[in-house]
Design a protein around this motif. Structure first.
Motif, PDB file in Angstrom:
ATOM      1  N   GLN A 224       6.460   2.636   1.400  1.00 35.96           N
ATOM      2  CA  GLN A 224       5.574   3.168   2.440  1.00 35.96           C
ATOM      3  C   GLN A 224       6.028   2.495   3.732  1.00 35.96           C
ATOM      4  O   GLN A 224       6.939   2.985   4.381  1.00 35.96           O
TER       5      GLN A 224
ATOM      6  N   CYS B 219       1.267  -2.385   0.774  1.00 33.63           N
ATOM      7  CA  CYS B 219       0.967  -0.948   0.755  1.00 33.63           C
ATOM      8  C   CYS B 219       0.598  -0.490  -0.652  1.00 33.63           C
ATOM      9  O   CYS B 219       0.144   0.640  -0.834  1.00 33.63           O
TER      10      CYS B 219
ATOM     11  N   GLN C  92       2.315   5.070   6.375  1.00 30.52           N
ATOM     12  CA  GLN C  92       1.437   6.195   6.019  1.00 30.52           C
ATOM     13  C   GLN C  92       2.166   7.528   6.013  1.00 30.52           C
ATOM     14  O   GLN C  92       1.618   8.521   5.550  1.00 30.52           O
TER      15      GLN C  92
ATOM     16  N   SER D  93      -6.961   7.392  10.646  1.00 32.38           N
ATOM     17  CA  SER D  93      -6.266   8.422   9.851  1.00 32.38           C
ATOM     18  C   SER D  93      -6.191   9.732  10.622  1.00 32.38           C
ATOM     19  O   SER D  93      -6.515  10.809  10.124  1.00 32.38           O
TER      20      SER D  93
ATOM     21  N   THR E 148       2.897  12.261  -0.207  1.00 31.32           N
ATOM     22  CA  THR E 148       2.436  11.223   0.720  1.00 31.32           C
ATOM     23  C   THR E 148       0.960  10.921   0.462  1.00 31.32           C
ATOM     24  O   THR E 148       0.546   9.755   0.484  1.00 31.32           O
TER      25      THR E 148
ATOM     26  N   GLN F 237      -0.628   7.380  -0.558  1.00 35.00           N
ATOM     27  CA  GLN F 237      -1.653   6.725   0.258  1.00 35.00           C
ATOM     28  C   GLN F 237      -2.896   6.376  -0.558  1.00 35.00           C
ATOM     29  O   GLN F 237      -3.498   5.333  -0.371  1.00 35.00           O
TER      30      GLN F 237
ATOM     31  N   SER G  27      -4.203   2.726  -1.281  1.00 36.33           N
ATOM     32  CA  SER G  27      -5.566   2.378  -0.860  1.00 36.33           C
ATOM     33  C   SER G  27      -6.330   1.737  -2.015  1.00 36.33           C
ATOM     34  O   SER G  27      -7.094   0.787  -1.816  1.00 36.33           O
TER      35      SER G  27
ATOM     36  N   GLY H  20      -4.634   8.412   5.234  1.00 37.63           N
ATOM     37  CA  GLY H  20      -4.197   7.022   5.075  1.00 37.63           C
ATOM     38  C   GLY H  20      -5.277   6.062   4.626  1.00 37.63           C
ATOM     39  O   GLY H  20      -4.983   5.029   4.036  1.00 37.63           O
TER      40      GLY H  20
END
Lengths: 215, 165, 704
Positions: free
Chosen positions: B99, B137, C57, C98, C607, C611, C615, C669
């Protein structure tokens, strides 16, 4: 001293045998074999540093030895599992390096990747020694969780102590990795006794017969 | 203070670095040899961003004195392969592992030693080899996947570890 | 960029209005400054400017993927460049909330479709055919009947002379070739061989390095400096006192400037600085949370939202639930510690660094250093993580001040310890949640929050409730819970606080979603069905269906260790189901996490998955591993040994699912973070009966 043509096959036998034959200069193999049938090594006259049999003095000295060996600086690299411990609270070593066959870690997680020949300056940086390692996989020499009796018996058992006879065990106190415990780097306490006192206790324990406490 | 002259082979090239002998290899590589792929993350061997190969071992250059490299071979991420095509690099690209990307030089250099010693690692082997590399990340699931993928490539005759170890 | 080219940009005439697309050559006529977002030169090379920071991100991928779609070019023919900081040209560039895709995608689609139309018109004109007989594909315009084609580069000159059409037709989602596809990121290759340039990797000729000893209590000032020994350290050139802005306050420090970063670090160790730490309170964490507990007990605070008559129901209830949740201070811990290069050149300054908000830096430095805005040039490098910390002006300011004093370009390098101990932090917050359940339904719902308000640091009003008091809670609850009260008790400390990935949703989410779980238990209902009955909204209903389907929710039995939470954050909703089990050695193990993301229209599903995975990992650390604590005004945790991070062996299997719908794009993100902690603790309650109300907690010592 206890010269002559003797063999021993385990600490219980060795202690028993010594008690029986001390001073005779001859040792007859008469105890049960604790090695699972492996042929015991021939001993030489230099092997046995015991100069007098004094179980009380030996066990008393071992109390100090035990206190030191169970302190984080010693116990952390003698864990019950395959991951060393870390810090004064003996938590599992962060990032969980594992012992590996030779005790020096595995692949990208070898001890020497972080533990340099000397301490790295700074707080909580890796302490150093040219030979930083855990006991190897076939001889784990676990301290963690051991009673004084268990630890003492394990220490003198060549099958568990890295094939050290008492002479070598005595000398182990001079190993730089043992001494490293008293130079642990910033952010770590030293063992509960000064090194000189520990060394004296270690020698006293062995020279008086390397007795194991009852418990 | 005396400056030291450290001669070593970096990514296959003989180099002589004029440095303070106390300087960690990380800063010598970044600021003297000017190879910026090896990263500073924590300075205390906790995060693995600075991992490079010293004689093939995944040392943490932030706690390794530059003098330890004297006469030795250093390989950094820039030298892992000539064309960014070490099986790990290819797998990293296929799976889009990074990332922010900051930790991945170290991740890949650690993984390269794992695969050299264990061409068929299990999940547990990966846990044990890669526990020293932090990724904020949280790309860990993909790191795991990419190492398996690279191992597969190696097994099916892909390029061997291209490093001059 | 010289020579003939087609370059287009857009500007938004006023808030809420649709963007106007214009050629850069015409920009002056509109009275606006405008920079091109798309350049196509006569060789056909397409250059796209990314106005937002790439911190992991994936904006570096998302913006080109959007533009290439309507422009009809292949993604690998597109060159991406980071735009400089300039909000007059690019609008808001703050990479936070985001927001990069959700706030610009419509304009970017229109912009690229406009460029395509102009190129097609140029081709049709040249062929003297109808525009309807032409189509664009892979950087070419084709004439269908004659199979003739032009490369875009051949059309650029003609196209640049045309007027931009006012209306363009955008593709339907079903016609997309790039958008919605898991295309590989353009920046990955640079990140596998060390060629990506992060802030710390930036070098400019003649650059020196600075390391700064800053007041460890964050607010103190320098009383005296003895730099005798520091100046003896080889390579050390200067020792300079610096004062840098921390919002509207200032922080003081002493900079050691040297030939290399490491030498500067050695010089700093030899410094002897004494501090004046008077005039502000020296905080202890215990004391902060005790104060919050007292506030929650004794104060009503300010009303954020009140409906029905909550207090009367609570006062009359004999069996109300009345609990307090507590979330700790957290640090961003980006893998790349803060750093910044500045080159002061008399009447202007140029800055390079890992910067989330280049436009803010431009404004701030312009004001603080008394320079015209256009003389502050701010360049973004790749960011080694951001998470909110790098949308802040203190470290660029520091670099500029030092460069000005020493008269040379300088890179300020923060050590990990500097990064961890200096803040700003995510604020530690306590929540008092009171509720009454009658006949299986919520009859009263009250949440009071006591914790620092990030807006206070930016001059926000102190007599108004925190605007983020309900952040994280899904809006349909406001319709379905008739008696509801959400209060904010203003709370201050001298500790600087600021955004941390998903901001208040990251702490609120734990309180609201744990509390809803407690209410569901009191109601004797399935916690997910209980939520469903209050979320009367089509998207939320479908999200719950999907959560049940992917996690096997309906097959589970009570006590199996399943927990659930649903949170909203930056216009996206994420539901998570966590499954836990008992470890043989004691404690709890996370078996699996299922996350369902509803972010509406989206660009790149891979992606999004990345993310959400990331997270969840970040949330796992914040919930079970680390916190920032203060003792006597000093930050206790200095490096990763005291702020343990999730590592590869800590990570459970994570499954991510994305809802398909045509709603406006939401953020990606951050929204994956807030639901994790409550889903986990709710799962632990299901397994063990133990309700965890304070974070962080240790998974290894949770017991029934």
């Amino acid at each position: 001293m206890n010269g002559g043509n003797k063999r021993y096959t385990g600490n219980r036998f060795w202690l028993t045998a010594c008690t029986l034959v001390f001073g005779l200069g001859l040792l007859v193999a008469m105890a049960p074999d604790f090695t699972g049938g492996k042929k015991p090594r021939e001993l030489t006259p230099d092997d046995n540093p015991v100069i007098k049999k004094d179980s009380a003095a030996s066990i008393k000295a071992f109390a100090s030895v035990y206190k030191v060996l169970m302190s984080p600086r010693c116990m952390n690299c003698h864990p019950s599992g395959d991951v060393p411990l870390q810090g004064d609270d003996s938590h599992l070593h962060i990032m969980q390096p594992t012992r590996g066959k030779d005790g020096k870690g595995i692949s990208a997680m070898k001890c020497a990747n972080c533990h340099q020949p000397a301490n790295t300056p700074g707080l909580h940086t890796p302490p150093g020694n040219p030979n930083w390692h855990l006991p190897p996989a076939d001889m784990k020499m676990v301290f963690q969780g051991k009673t004084p009796r268990q630890l003492a018996r394990q220490l003198v058992d060549p099958e568990q102590n890295g094939h050290k006879d008492l002479r070598k065990l005595l000398e182990h106190v001079n190993d730089t990795l043992v001494i490293a415990g008293w130079h642990p780097g910033e952010g770590r306490t030293t063992p509960p006794l000064p090194y000189a006192e520990f060394k004296k206790a270690w020698i006293t324990w062995i020279e008086n017969g390397a007795y194991a406490p009852k418990k | 203070m005396l400056m030291a002259t450290v001669s070593c082979k970096i990514n296959g090239k003989d180099q002589t670095l004029e440095v303070d002998p106390q300087m960690p290899l990380l800063w010598a590589i970044r600021d003297v040899a000017r190879l910026k792929g090896t990263k500073y993350g924590c300075g205390v061997a906790q995060c693995g961003a600075c991992v490079l190969h010293l004689n093939g071992e995944a040392v943490r250059s932030c706690v390794t004195r530059v003098t330890r490299a004297e006469g030795q071979k250093v390989v950094t991420i820039e030298g892992l392969s000539e064309n960014n095509d070490h099986p790990l690099q290819v797998a990293w690209q296929e799976i889009d592992v990074p990332q922010c990307g900051y930790c991945h030089s170290g991740q890949i250099m650690s993984a390269a030693v794992l695969l050299r010693e264990n061409p068929n690692p299990t999940d547990q082997d990966i846990d044990r080899a890669m526990g020293g590399n932090i990724c904020r990340c949280g790309t860990y699931p993909r790191i795991r996947k990419a190492i398996h993928r690279a191992a597969e490539m190696l097994r099916s005759g892909g390029k061997r570890n291209g490093t001059d170890l | 960029m010289g020579g003939a080219m087609l370059s287009l940009g857009f500007y938004v005439p006023s808030a809420g209005k649709e963007a106007t697309i214009v050629k850069t050559t015409e920009a002056e006529g509109f009275g606006v400054e405008l920079n091109a977002w798309i350049h196509i030169d006569t060789s056909g090379k397409v250059t796209i400017f990314s106005h937002r920071a790439e911190m992991g991100q994936g904006v570096y991928q998302a913006i080109p993927q959007i533009i290439a779609e309507e422009l009809e070019v292949n993604l690998d023919e597109v060159n991406i460049v980071f735009a400089k900081g300039d909000n007059k040209k690019y609008g808001n560039q703050v990479t936070g909330g985001s927001s990069s895709v959700r706030t610009t995608y419509k304009n970017l689609l229109k912009l690229s479709a406009t460029a395509r139309e102009m190129l097609m018109e140029a081709a049709a004109n040249r062929w003297k055919v109808s525009r309807a007989e032409c189509y664009a594909e892979s950087g070419h315009v084709f004439h269908k009947p004659s199979k003739r084609k032009y490369h875009y580069g051949e059309l650029v000159l003609d196209a640049s002379k045309l007027q931009a059409p006012e209306q363009v037709t955008l593709k339907k989602r079903s016609e997309y070739k790039l958008i919605g596809k898991p295309l590989r990121r353009q920046d990955t290759r640079m990140k596998t061989n060390g060629t990506a340039i992060f802030g710390l990797d930036k070098e400019i000729p003649g650059m020196l390095y600075a390391v700064v000893e800053r007041n460890p209590r964050l607010r103190g000032v320098v009383k005296s400096v003895d730099d005798t020994d520091a100046l003896k350290v080889p390579g050390v050139k200067r020792v300079v006192k610096v004062r840098m802005g921390v919002f509207s306050t200032y922080r003081e420090g002493v900079a050691v400037v040297a030939d290399s970063a490491w030498q500067a670090m050695q010089g700093r160790k030899a410094l002897r600085v004494t501090w004046d730490d008077t005039g502000f309170e020296h905080q202890n964490t215990e004391q902060i949370f005790r104060r919050q507990a007292d506030e929650l007990k004794n104060n009503e605070g300010l009303s954020f939202k009140t409906q029905g008559d909550v207090n009367a129901i609570l006062n009359g209830a004999s069996d109300k639930i009345d609990v307090v949740y507590q979330t700790p201070y957290q640090q961003h811990a980006c893998m790349e510690p803060l750093n910044c290069v500045a080159h002061w050149q008399g009447d202007k300054v140029e800055i390079w660094g890992p910067i989330q908000a280049p436009d803010w830096v431009q404004d701030y430095i312009s004001k603080e250093m008394n320079l015209p805005r256009e003389n502050v040039i701010v360049n973004m490098t790749f960011l080694g993580g951001g998470f909110g910390r790098k949308a802040f002006m203190d470290y660029p300011h520091e670099a500029v001040v030092i460069s000005k004093v020493i008269g040379a370009p300088v890179q300020v390098v923060w050590t990990r310890e500097d990064d961890m101990t200096q803040g700003p932090y995510r604020p530690g917050i306590s929540y008092r949640c009171e509720g009454v359940v009658t006949n299986g339904e919520i009859s009263a719902f009250k949440v009071k929050m006591a914790g620092q308000n990030n807006d206070h640091w930016r001059g926000g009003p102190k007599d108004k409730p925190n605007r983020s008091t309900s952040e994280g809670l899904l809006k349909p609850y406001f319709d379905s819970i008739k008696n509801l009260s959400i209060q904010d008790i203003p709370f201050e400390t001298p500790i600087p606080t600021m955004w941390w990935r998903s901001v208040y949703a990251s702490t609120n989410g734990f309180a609201y979603e744990s509390f809803l779980d407690e209410l569901a238990v009191a109601a004797g209902k399935d916690p997910l069905e209980f939520r469903r009955s209050y979320l009367k909204d089509e998207r939320a209903q479908k999200l719950i269906d999907r959560m049940q389907e992917v996690s096997g929710w309906k097959k589970r039995k009570k006590g199996d260790g399943f927990g659930v939470a649903i949170t909203e954050c930056f216009n996206s909703t994420v539901g998570q189901v966590v499954k836990v089990s008992k470890q043989p050695s004691g404690g709890v193990k996370i078996d699996r996490v299922w996350a369902v993301m509803d972010c509406g229209w989206y660009v790149n599903p891979d992606t999004i998955k990345a993310q959400v995975e990331g997270s969840i990992v970040m949330a796992l650390g914040a919930a079970t591993m680390h916190e920032i604590r203060f003792e006597d005004g000093l930050t206790v945790q200095k490096n990763f040994y005291a702020y343990p991070m999730p590592r590869i062996y800590d990570i459970p299997p994570i499954e991510v699912y994305i809802m398909e719908n045509d709603a406006d794009a939401g953020g990606v993100g951050e929204p994956g973070l807030p639901a994790f902690a409550p889903a986990l603790t709710n799962a632990i309650f299901d397994l063990t009966g133990k309700r965890i109300r304070k974070l962080p907690f240790d998974l290894n010592t949770v017991s029934s």
